[in-house]
Design a protein around this motif. Structure first.
Motif, PDB file in Angstrom:
ATOM      1  N   LEU A 221       0.829  -1.198   0.000  1.00  0.00           N
ATOM      2  CA  LEU A 221       0.000   0.000   0.000  1.00  0.00           C
ATOM      3  C   LEU A 221       0.872   1.260   0.000  1.00  0.00           C
ATOM      4  CD1 LEU A 221      -2.696   1.537   0.264  1.00  0.00           C
ATOM      5  CD2 LEU A 221      -2.544   1.158   2.743  1.00  0.00           C
ATOM      6  N   GLN A 222       1.911   1.261   0.818  1.00  0.00           N
ATOM      7  CA  GLN A 222       2.809   2.412   0.889  1.00  0.00           C
ATOM      8  C   GLN A 222       3.509   2.627  -0.455  1.00  0.00           C
ATOM      9  OE1 GLN A 222       5.441   2.351   4.266  1.00  0.00           O
ATOM     10  NE2 GLN A 222       6.824   3.838   3.348  1.00  0.00           N
ATOM     11  N   HIS A 223       3.965   1.551  -1.068  1.00  0.00           N
ATOM     12  CA  HIS A 223       4.596   1.668  -2.400  1.00  0.00           C
ATOM     13  C   HIS A 223       3.595   2.205  -3.420  1.00  0.00           C
ATOM     14  CE1 HIS A 223       8.567  -0.072  -1.737  1.00  0.00           C
ATOM     15  NE2 HIS A 223       7.989  -0.985  -0.960  1.00  0.00           N
ATOM     16  N   ASN A 224       2.351   1.740  -3.360  1.00  0.00           N
ATOM     17  CA  ASN A 224       1.325   2.206  -4.299  1.00  0.00           C
ATOM     18  C   ASN A 224       1.033   3.695  -4.120  1.00  0.00           C
ATOM     19  OD1 ASN A 224       1.149  -0.409  -5.256  1.00  0.00           O
ATOM     20  ND2 ASN A 224      -0.748  -0.881  -4.176  1.00  0.00           N
ATOM     21  N   VAL A 225       0.942   4.136  -2.864  1.00  0.00           N
ATOM     22  CA  VAL A 225       0.697   5.555  -2.597  1.00  0.00           C
ATOM     23  C   VAL A 225       1.876   6.389  -3.103  1.00  0.00           C
ATOM     24  CG1 VAL A 225       0.414   7.293  -0.774  1.00  0.00           C
ATOM     25  CG2 VAL A 225      -0.879   5.152  -0.665  1.00  0.00           C
ATOM     26  N   ALA A 226       3.096   5.940  -2.850  1.00  0.00           N
ATOM     27  CA  ALA A 226       4.282   6.669  -3.316  1.00  0.00           C
ATOM     28  C   ALA A 226       4.289   6.771  -4.840  1.00  0.00           C
ATOM     29  CB  ALA A 226       5.555   5.977  -2.825  1.00  0.00           C
ATOM     30  N   ALA A 227       3.935   5.687  -5.519  1.00  0.00           N
ATOM     31  CA  ALA A 227       3.900   5.705  -6.985  1.00  0.00           C
ATOM     32  C   ALA A 227       2.832   6.672  -7.489  1.00  0.00           C
ATOM     33  CB  ALA A 227       3.638   4.296  -7.519  1.00  0.00           C
ATOM     34  N   ALA A 228       1.681   6.683  -6.839  1.00  0.00           N
ATOM     35  CA  ALA A 228       0.611   7.607  -7.239  1.00  0.00           C
ATOM     36  C   ALA A 228       1.045   9.056  -7.032  1.00  0.00           C
ATOM     37  CB  ALA A 228      -0.666   7.313  -6.446  1.00  0.00           C
ATOM     38  N   LEU A 229       1.723   9.327  -5.932  1.00  0.00           N
ATOM     39  CA  LEU A 229       2.217  10.681  -5.679  1.00  0.00           C
ATOM     40  C   LEU A 229       3.239  11.099  -6.731  1.00  0.00           C
ATOM     41  CD1 LEU A 229       2.542  10.550  -1.798  1.00  0.00           C
ATOM     42  CD2 LEU A 229       0.878  11.874  -3.121  1.00  0.00           C
TER      43      LEU A 229
ATOM     44  N   ASP B 123       7.070   7.863   6.080  1.00  0.00           N
ATOM     45  CA  ASP B 123       6.821   7.073   4.873  1.00  0.00           C
ATOM     46  C   ASP B 123       7.222   7.832   3.618  1.00  0.00           C
ATOM     47  OD1 ASP B 123       5.863   5.102   6.528  1.00  0.00           O
ATOM     48  OD2 ASP B 123       3.751   5.474   6.087  1.00  0.00           O
ATOM     49  N   MET B 124       6.732   9.038   3.463  1.00  0.00           N
ATOM     50  CA  MET B 124       7.074   9.882   2.329  1.00  0.00           C
ATOM     51  C   MET B 124       7.226  11.305   2.844  1.00  0.00           C
ATOM     52  SD  MET B 124       4.264   8.085   0.026  1.00  0.00           S
ATOM     53  CE  MET B 124       3.806   7.050   1.397  1.00  0.00           C
ATOM     54  N   ALA B 125       8.252  12.003   2.395  1.00  0.00           N
ATOM     55  CA  ALA B 125       8.463  13.358   2.909  1.00  0.00           C
ATOM     56  C   ALA B 125       9.135  14.251   1.878  1.00  0.00           C
ATOM     57  CB  ALA B 125       9.325  13.309   4.170  1.00  0.00           C
TER      58      ALA B 125
ATOM     59  N   LYS C   8       8.877  20.639   4.590  1.00  0.00           N
ATOM     60  CA  LYS C   8       8.418  20.131   5.892  1.00  0.00           C
ATOM     61  C   LYS C   8       7.027  19.508   5.792  1.00  0.00           C
ATOM     62  CE  LYS C   8      11.389  23.019   8.611  1.00  0.00           C
ATOM     63  NZ  LYS C   8      11.560  23.813   9.784  1.00  0.00           N
ATOM     64  N   CYS C   9       6.828  18.755   4.718  1.00  0.00           N
ATOM     65  CA  CYS C   9       5.565  18.074   4.473  1.00  0.00           C
ATOM     66  C   CYS C   9       5.832  16.570   4.426  1.00  0.00           C
ATOM     67  CB  CYS C   9       4.978  18.556   3.151  1.00  0.00           C
ATOM     68  SG  CYS C   9       3.341  17.904   2.812  1.00  0.00           S
ATOM     69  N   ALA C  10       4.967  15.803   5.077  1.00  0.00           N
ATOM     70  CA  ALA C  10       5.148  14.351   5.093  1.00  0.00           C
ATOM     71  C   ALA C  10       3.804  13.648   5.007  1.00  0.00           C
ATOM     72  CB  ALA C  10       5.862  13.925   6.371  1.00  0.00           C
ATOM     73  N   ILE C  11       3.841  12.425   4.528  1.00  0.00           N
ATOM     74  CA  ILE C  11       2.644  11.581   4.446  1.00  0.00           C
ATOM     75  C   ILE C  11       2.974  10.249   5.099  1.00  0.00           C
ATOM     76  CG2 ILE C  11       1.112  10.318   2.899  1.00  0.00           C
ATOM     77  CD1 ILE C  11       1.346  12.623   0.943  1.00  0.00           C
ATOM     78  N   GLU C  12       2.117   9.838   6.000  1.00  0.00           N
ATOM     79  CA  GLU C  12       2.208   8.525   6.638  1.00  0.00           C
ATOM     80  C   GLU C  12       1.068   7.675   6.115  1.00  0.00           C
ATOM     81  OE1 GLU C  12       4.288   6.979   9.195  1.00  0.00           O
ATOM     82  OE2 GLU C  12       5.539   8.493   8.257  1.00  0.00           O
ATOM     83  N   VAL C  13       1.365   6.454   5.699  1.00  0.00           N
ATOM     84  CA  VAL C  13       0.352   5.526   5.216  1.00  0.00           C
ATOM     85  C   VAL C  13       0.127   4.501   6.327  1.00  0.00           C
ATOM     86  CG1 VAL C  13      -0.251   3.836   3.449  1.00  0.00           C
ATOM     87  CG2 VAL C  13       1.074   5.866   2.832  1.00  0.00           C
ATOM     88  N   ASP C  14      -0.981   4.641   7.019  1.00  0.00           N
ATOM     89  CA  ASP C  14      -1.273   3.747   8.139  1.00  0.00           C
ATOM     90  C   ASP C  14      -2.309   2.708   7.733  1.00  0.00           C
ATOM     91  OD1 ASP C  14       0.515   5.145   9.623  1.00  0.00           O
ATOM     92  OD2 ASP C  14      -0.962   6.277  10.744  1.00  0.00           O
ATOM     93  N   GLY C  15      -1.821   1.638   7.115  1.00  0.00           N
ATOM     94  CA  GLY C  15      -2.692   0.536   6.716  1.00  0.00           C
ATOM     95  C   GLY C  15      -3.006  -0.360   7.905  1.00  0.00           C
ATOM     96  N   PRO C  16      -3.562  -1.530   7.640  1.00  0.00           N
ATOM     97  CA  PRO C  16      -4.021  -2.428   8.699  1.00  0.00           C
ATOM     98  C   PRO C  16      -2.943  -2.854   9.697  1.00  0.00           C
ATOM     99  CG  PRO C  16      -4.761  -3.191   6.545  1.00  0.00           C
ATOM    100  CD  PRO C  16      -3.844  -2.043   6.302  1.00  0.00           C
ATOM    101  N   SER C  17      -1.682  -2.907   9.271  1.00  0.00           N
ATOM    102  CA  SER C  17      -0.629  -3.366  10.187  1.00  0.00           C
ATOM    103  C   SER C  17      -0.329  -2.361  11.290  1.00  0.00           C
ATOM    104  CB  SER C  17       0.647  -3.686   9.408  1.00  0.00           C
ATOM    105  OG  SER C  17       1.175  -2.498   8.850  1.00  0.00           O
ATOM    106  N   HIS C  18      -0.871  -1.157  11.203  1.00  0.00           N
ATOM    107  CA  HIS C  18      -0.639  -0.129  12.213  1.00  0.00           C
ATOM    108  C   HIS C  18      -1.661  -0.193  13.352  1.00  0.00           C
ATOM    109  CE1 HIS C  18       2.435   2.403  10.168  1.00  0.00           C
ATOM    110  NE2 HIS C  18       1.989   1.725   9.133  1.00  0.00           N
ATOM    111  N   TYR C  19      -2.566  -1.163  13.293  1.00  0.00           N
ATOM    112  CA  TYR C  19      -3.645  -1.215  14.276  1.00  0.00           C
ATOM    113  C   TYR C  19      -3.768  -2.600  14.900  1.00  0.00           C
ATOM    114  CZ  TYR C  19      -4.817   3.228  12.256  1.00  0.00           C
ATOM    115  OH  TYR C  19      -4.743   4.518  11.824  1.00  0.00           O
ATOM    116  N   LEU C  20      -4.315  -2.620  16.090  1.00  0.00           N
ATOM    117  CA  LEU C  20      -4.584  -3.861  16.805  1.00  0.00           C
ATOM    118  C   LEU C  20      -6.085  -4.102  16.806  1.00  0.00           C
ATOM    119  CD1 LEU C  20      -2.349  -3.132  19.928  1.00  0.00           C
ATOM    120  CD2 LEU C  20      -1.739  -4.499  17.923  1.00  0.00           C
ATOM    121  N   LYS C  21      -6.479  -5.349  16.641  1.00  0.00           N
ATOM    122  CA  LYS C  21      -7.895  -5.700  16.726  1.00  0.00           C
ATOM    123  C   LYS C  21      -8.136  -6.321  18.098  1.00  0.00           C
ATOM    124  CE  LYS C  21      -8.403  -6.495  11.831  1.00  0.00           C
ATOM    125  NZ  LYS C  21      -8.617  -7.467  10.773  1.00  0.00           N
TER     126      LYS C  21
END
Length: 93
Positions: free
Chosen positions: A29-37, A57-59, A64-77
């Protein structure tokens, strides 16, 4: 935050060392977002490390601008309840 008491402030260097000890593991997902950007012309550094040791993730350091891609692995169920941030994600926010 001079008027705030941070209970783990005395462990700052140990916590930062532990945080930095893991190599970044970019998701698809992070690679896909970076490619789209890149396609829309938002040139950026991928997995940029700040002077403080945080990995973004991307900066665009110069803006001084950054993007964090917080997909499912960043969360606990937790037993069907609403997912909560894991410790690493919570530390960065």
């Amino acid at each position: 935050f001079p008027d705030h008491n941070f209970p783990l402030a005395h462990m700052h260097s140990e916590l930062l060392t532990a945080f930095k000890s893991q190599e970044p593991r970019p998701s698809q997902l992070q690679h896909n977002v970076a490619a789209a950007l890149n396609r829309i012309g938002w040139n950026h550094s991928f997995e940029y490390e700040t002077p403080e040791g945080f990995s973004l993730d991307m900066a665009q350091p110069e803006t001084k601008c950054a993007i964090e891609v917080d997909g499912p692995s960043h969360y606990l169920k937790c037993n069907g309840r609403r997912p909560t941030e894991n410790g690493r994600t919570k530390f960065k926010s």
